[in-house]
Structures are given as C-alpha cells and as structure tokens.
Design a protein around this motif. Structure first.
Motif, PDB file in Angstrom:
ATOM      1  N   ARG A   1      35.792  67.283 -18.053  1.00  0.00           N
ATOM      2  CA  ARG A   1      35.444  65.963 -17.531  1.00  0.00           C
ATOM      3  C   ARG A   1      33.939  65.792 -17.695  1.00  0.00           C
ATOM      4  O   ARG A   1      33.249  66.720 -18.107  1.00  0.00           O
ATOM      5  CB  ARG A   1      35.823  65.829 -16.061  1.00  0.00           C
ATOM      6  N   LEU A   2      33.437  64.621 -17.332  1.00  0.00           N
ATOM      7  CA  LEU A   2      31.984  64.433 -17.440  1.00  0.00           C
ATOM      8  C   LEU A   2      31.252  65.423 -16.532  1.00  0.00           C
ATOM      9  O   LEU A   2      30.189  65.929 -16.878  1.00  0.00           O
ATOM     10  CB  LEU A   2      31.620  62.987 -17.090  1.00  0.00           C
ATOM     11  N   GLY A   3      31.860  65.712 -15.373  1.00  0.00           N
ATOM     12  CA  GLY A   3      31.262  66.700 -14.483  1.00  0.00           C
ATOM     13  C   GLY A   3      31.072  68.044 -15.158  1.00  0.00           C
ATOM     14  O   GLY A   3      30.111  68.764 -14.885  1.00  0.00           O
TER      15      GLY A   3
ATOM     16  N   VAL B   1      41.934  55.446 -21.225  1.00  0.00           N
ATOM     17  CA  VAL B   1      41.036  56.083 -22.183  1.00  0.00           C
ATOM     18  C   VAL B   1      39.861  55.152 -22.487  1.00  0.00           C
ATOM     19  O   VAL B   1      39.870  53.976 -22.127  1.00  0.00           O
ATOM     20  CB  VAL B   1      41.756  56.424 -23.511  1.00  0.00           C
ATOM     21  N   MET B   2      38.871  55.723 -23.168  1.00  0.00           N
ATOM     22  CA  MET B   2      37.773  54.938 -23.731  1.00  0.00           C
ATOM     23  C   MET B   2      38.010  54.772 -25.224  1.00  0.00           C
ATOM     24  O   MET B   2      38.401  55.721 -25.902  1.00  0.00           O
ATOM     25  CB  MET B   2      36.430  55.658 -23.533  1.00  0.00           C
ATOM     26  N   VAL B   3      37.770  53.569 -25.726  1.00  0.00           N
ATOM     27  CA  VAL B   3      37.881  53.327 -27.165  1.00  0.00           C
ATOM     28  C   VAL B   3      36.596  52.668 -27.657  1.00  0.00           C
ATOM     29  O   VAL B   3      35.792  52.170 -26.860  1.00  0.00           O
ATOM     30  CB  VAL B   3      39.093  52.423 -27.497  1.00  0.00           C
ATOM     31  N   ASP B   4      36.413  52.681 -28.976  1.00  0.00           N
ATOM     32  CA  ASP B   4      35.234  52.065 -29.595  1.00  0.00           C
ATOM     33  C   ASP B   4      33.945  52.591 -28.975  1.00  0.00           C
ATOM     34  O   ASP B   4      32.966  51.849 -28.802  1.00  0.00           O
ATOM     35  CB  ASP B   4      35.283  50.534 -29.463  1.00  0.00           C
ATOM     36  N   SER B   5      33.921  53.872 -28.650  1.00  0.00           N
ATOM     37  CA  SER B   5      32.759  54.427 -27.954  1.00  0.00           C
ATOM     38  C   SER B   5      31.665  54.859 -28.917  1.00  0.00           C
ATOM     39  O   SER B   5      31.927  55.318 -30.024  1.00  0.00           O
ATOM     40  CB  SER B   5      33.187  55.630 -27.101  1.00  0.00           C
TER      41      SER B   5
ATOM     42  N   TYR C   1      32.953  59.281 -20.897  1.00  0.00           N
ATOM     43  CA  TYR C   1      32.996  60.526 -21.670  1.00  0.00           C
ATOM     44  C   TYR C   1      34.339  60.646 -22.392  1.00  0.00           C
ATOM     45  O   TYR C   1      35.285  61.220 -21.852  1.00  0.00           O
ATOM     46  CB  TYR C   1      32.766  61.713 -20.727  1.00  0.00           C
ATOM     47  N   PRO C   2      34.437  60.130 -23.615  1.00  0.00           N
ATOM     48  CA  PRO C   2      35.675  60.229 -24.391  1.00  0.00           C
ATOM     49  C   PRO C   2      35.761  61.566 -25.126  1.00  0.00           C
ATOM     50  O   PRO C   2      35.616  61.630 -26.352  1.00  0.00           O
ATOM     51  CB  PRO C   2      35.550  59.053 -25.361  1.00  0.00           C
ATOM     52  N   TRP C   3      36.002  62.625 -24.398  1.00  0.00           N
ATOM     53  CA  TRP C   3      35.971  63.974 -24.965  1.00  0.00           C
ATOM     54  C   TRP C   3      36.918  64.129 -26.148  1.00  0.00           C
ATOM     55  O   TRP C   3      36.686  64.927 -27.050  1.00  0.00           O
ATOM     56  CB  TRP C   3      36.304  65.002 -23.883  1.00  0.00           C
ATOM     57  N   TYR C   4      37.979  63.348 -26.149  1.00  0.00           N
ATOM     58  CA  TYR C   4      39.016  63.432 -27.183  1.00  0.00           C
ATOM     59  C   TYR C   4      38.591  62.784 -28.496  1.00  0.00           C
ATOM     60  O   TYR C   4      39.239  62.985 -29.521  1.00  0.00           O
ATOM     61  CB  TYR C   4      40.288  62.753 -26.664  1.00  0.00           C
ATOM     62  N   ASP C   5      37.513  62.027 -28.497  1.00  0.00           N
ATOM     63  CA  ASP C   5      37.077  61.322 -29.704  1.00  0.00           C
ATOM     64  C   ASP C   5      35.705  61.752 -30.210  1.00  0.00           C
ATOM     65  O   ASP C   5      35.188  61.164 -31.157  1.00  0.00           O
ATOM     66  CB  ASP C   5      37.058  59.802 -29.455  1.00  0.00           C
ATOM     67  N   ILE C   6      35.083  62.746 -29.576  1.00  0.00           N
ATOM     68  CA  ILE C   6      33.741  63.167 -29.981  1.00  0.00           C
ATOM     69  C   ILE C   6      33.859  64.238 -31.065  1.00  0.00           C
ATOM     70  O   ILE C   6      34.477  65.289 -30.845  1.00  0.00           O
ATOM     71  CB  ILE C   6      32.950  63.716 -28.782  1.00  0.00           C
TER      72      ILE C   6
END
Length: 401
Positions: A305-307, A375-379, A279-284
């Motif tokens: 968070r995803l929760g 972090v998650m990238v390229d999501s 869950y890349p909340w910062y990139d959605i």
C-alpha cells in the motif's frame, strides 16, 4: 581464600558481561519509531511492513558503518500527548539516536515541537500539514511524504482544466483537513480567478454524519467538489453520495483517495472519474519499483500500500542520513540530512536544505472499477521537486534564524 576467589571470579564475570554489553551497544544504532497503529491500522500496518523490509535490507548489507539498525516502536493511539510521552521514553530510557514516524498532522506537529525542545533529530514520515516544514518548521525536523501544498498543487493543476466554476469542499475538521482545503483553494483560485467557492463542510475526523454532509453539498449546487475525507469517513461519504446522486454529472477532486488503503474498502462502490493522488502499484513499471514490489511480496505474501512505500522510504532515508553523518550526534545528523539523496521505489529523492522537505512525489490519476475493485487509471508520476515553492518563497513561509 575461597571467598576472595569467588569474589574475583564474580567480578571477572561481571566485567565480561559489561564488556559484552558495551560491544553490543557499540554494534548497533537504536531508532525510535512512533505511529498510530491502533487508531489507523489500514495505513500503519502496511507502513510497519515497509520499514521492517527496509531495516532487513539495510542490516543484510552490513547496516550503517558496520552497525546494525534496531527499531524500538511505540503506538501513540492517535493522541498527541501519548506520542510526546512515547518520544520522551524513547529518548530518555531507550537512548535512541533519533525519532521517526507519526501519521496524523497534529501528532506530527507535537512530536516536531518535542524534537525542537529536546534537540532530537525527527524524521516525520506521514503527517502532511505544511506547518511542519514551514510556519512551525524547526532545525531538527525533516519530512518524507509530499506535503499538502505539493499534493494540492498537483491536483489544482488538473482541476484548473475542468469547466466547473462553482466549487464546494468537504474535509475533516482538524489540522490536516484545514491545511489541505486552504492551500487547494489558494492555488486553484490563483489559476482560475473565475472560481466561486459555494460551500464548506467540516465533519469531525472519524465521526462524519455522511448523509447530512452529502445533503448539504447538494443544496449548494456545486459543479465540482474537493474531498479530503479518508478512511472510514470516506467510505461513508461515498456511500451516501452515491445514494443521493451527489457525484452524478459533477467533478470530484480528492486527496489520497487513489491509495489502496482507501480504495480497497470501497470495492465496487468506488466512484468513477475522480481526480486523485494515490499509488497504482499494479501499473508502475520502473526498475526501482519492480525490485521493491518483488521483495515486498516475497516477504509478506501481499501487495504493498502507499503506507508500505512511506515506511520503506523513511528507514532508507534514516540510513542515508546516518551514513552521510558518520555519527549519531544530533547536530551532525541535521547537517547531513540537508541535501541528502535517498533511493526509493519512486526513484531518487533529495531533502531540501531550505525547508527540510523531501522531493518525493505522488501519482495523479482517476478512479475506476476493475474486477469489482477500486483502482487508479491514467496515472502519471509527479516529481515532488516540480511542485515546491522556491527557496525565496520558503524564506517567507519558514521561521529564519
């Protein structure tokens, strides 16, 4: 005379209190909620904040059919027996219209069985095992989160593109881990018949001997690893894996690791390049998510968070079912939940009539480190509807009749 008068006044007062109590009861709908708050606070506390925000929004708009939603919450302490006891108390003592929640898969299955036996509507929030909607599915249980099958299908799609042929797995030795490994192996082997499975590690949930697990994986010389550990076990596994060079020049595919709940504790130890769901909340950047993010941060002065998404979506789904049913009668709730549409921060979802699984999807991307944080990238968001078996397949997987 005075005694009679006092009695008359007392009876009148009691009648007023009783009438008021009935009016209040008629003006609200009780929802029972159960989760492993003390056992896994990193996930369940954001989850609680999510459903609290949803309930606040729903009630601010008049509730459902003019009735306020009231949540009665209980902690199952991560134990199936306590979850069933809580469910029984919510139904028999509190008079709730339905039950929601649970995190661990084996607890979700226990509450689903309770729902079946007692004929109570159950909206499972988090448990991921495929059994909850398929092999042990029942008329009264519906599930919000994308299942093991759905997330495995998303990850296997990416894993099949890797050159790796020798694969090993590590997963907690209980229902969730067993289910996740089984379905991922099935789907990846189907896509890539040349795959060889060289090792499986099954540490007990919450008690991983990470050094021994990492060493055993190294000894099997895999070219890629499927990881299903999470929480404190994930942190220990990553730390020992980094120390031993387990992840060097080796692909890793990992369930859930891109969720902030699990990335945040890793900080700058986060391995780079793992293929994950999360869950890349910062990139959605969507209108639905922007609205949710703004409301969440305003209320809690924190990022979701995803929760948080799961808790929020669970109560939004409950409200949608209640509104469509126009009733709190179980049979009407079950009928209404089949095919019900729900607006979530990830967009509109539907609960399939065939297996009671929602089409909520997940983000798939890669892990990286940014400013000392994982972090998650390229999501990319993967719509859950595209990763579910056909209705014909579901008839084979789920008890009929």
């Amino acid at each position: 005379m005075r005694t009679r008068l006092r009695k008359s006044v007392a009876f009148a007062a009691l009648a007023i209190v009783a009438a008021t109590g009935v009016a209040r009861a008629q003006g609200e709908i009780k929802i029972g909620e159960i989760n492993s708050y003390s056992a896994l606070p990193a996930f369940t506390e954001p989850y609680r904040k999510g459903w609290q925000l949803a309930i606040e929004e729903i009630n601010a708009k008049g509730g459902v059919d003019g009735k306020k939603l009231v949540v009665i919450s209980k902690d199952d302490a991560g134990k199936p027996a306590e979850a069933v006891t809580a469910a029984n108390e919510l139904v028999s003592r509190e008079g709730v219209a339905l039950i929601t929640g649970t995190f661990f898969s084996h607890i979700g299955l226990a509450v689903a069985d309770f729902a079946k036996q007692k004929q109570v509507f159950f909206m499972a929030a988090e448990p991921l095992t495929d059994a909850i909607t398929w092999s042990k599915g029942n008329d009264y249980t519906f599930r919000l989160r994308p299942s093991n099958y759905m997330q495995a299908a998303m990850l296997a799609e990416e894993a099949a593109k890797l050159p790796a042929k020798r694969w090993a797995t590590v997963a907690p030795n209980y229902e969730y881990g067993q289910s996740a490994v089984a379905v991922f192996k099935e789907l990846l082997s189907k896509a890539r018949p040349d795959i060889e499975w060289v090792d499986e590690q099954w540490p007990p949930q919450g008690k991983i001997d990470a050094g021994a697990v990492a060493q055993a994986l190294l000894a099997s010389k895999p070219e890629a690893i499927l990881n299903v550990t999470f929480g404190a076990d994930l942190v220990k596994f990553v730390r020992e894996g980094n120390t031993r060079g387990l992840f060097k020049d080796r692909s890793v595919v990992s369930f859930l690791t891109g969720e902030p709940e699990y990335l945040d504790p890793l900080k700058d130890e986060t391995p780079k390049g793992w293929i994950v769901t999360g869950y890349p909340w910062y990139d959605i950047k969507t209108s639905e998510h922007d609205a949710f993010l703004k409301a969440y941060q305003a209320k809690f002065n924190d990022y979701p968070r995803l929760g948080s998404i799961v808790g929020y979506g669970t109560m939004k789904a409950v409200a949608a079912v209640l509104a469509k049913a126009g009733s709190t009668e179980t049979d009407k709730l079950v009928a209404a939940a089949k095919g019900v549409e729900v607006d979530t921060p990830f967009g509109k979802i539907v609960f399939r009539a065939t297996d009671h699984q929602s089409t909520l999807g997940a983000y798939v991307g890669k892990t990286d480190v940014r400013d000392g944080k994982g972090v998650m990238v390229d999501s990319v968001y993967r719509d859950g509807a595209n990763y579910l078996p056909s209705e014909e397949d579901v008839k084979r997987l789920r008890p009929q009749g």
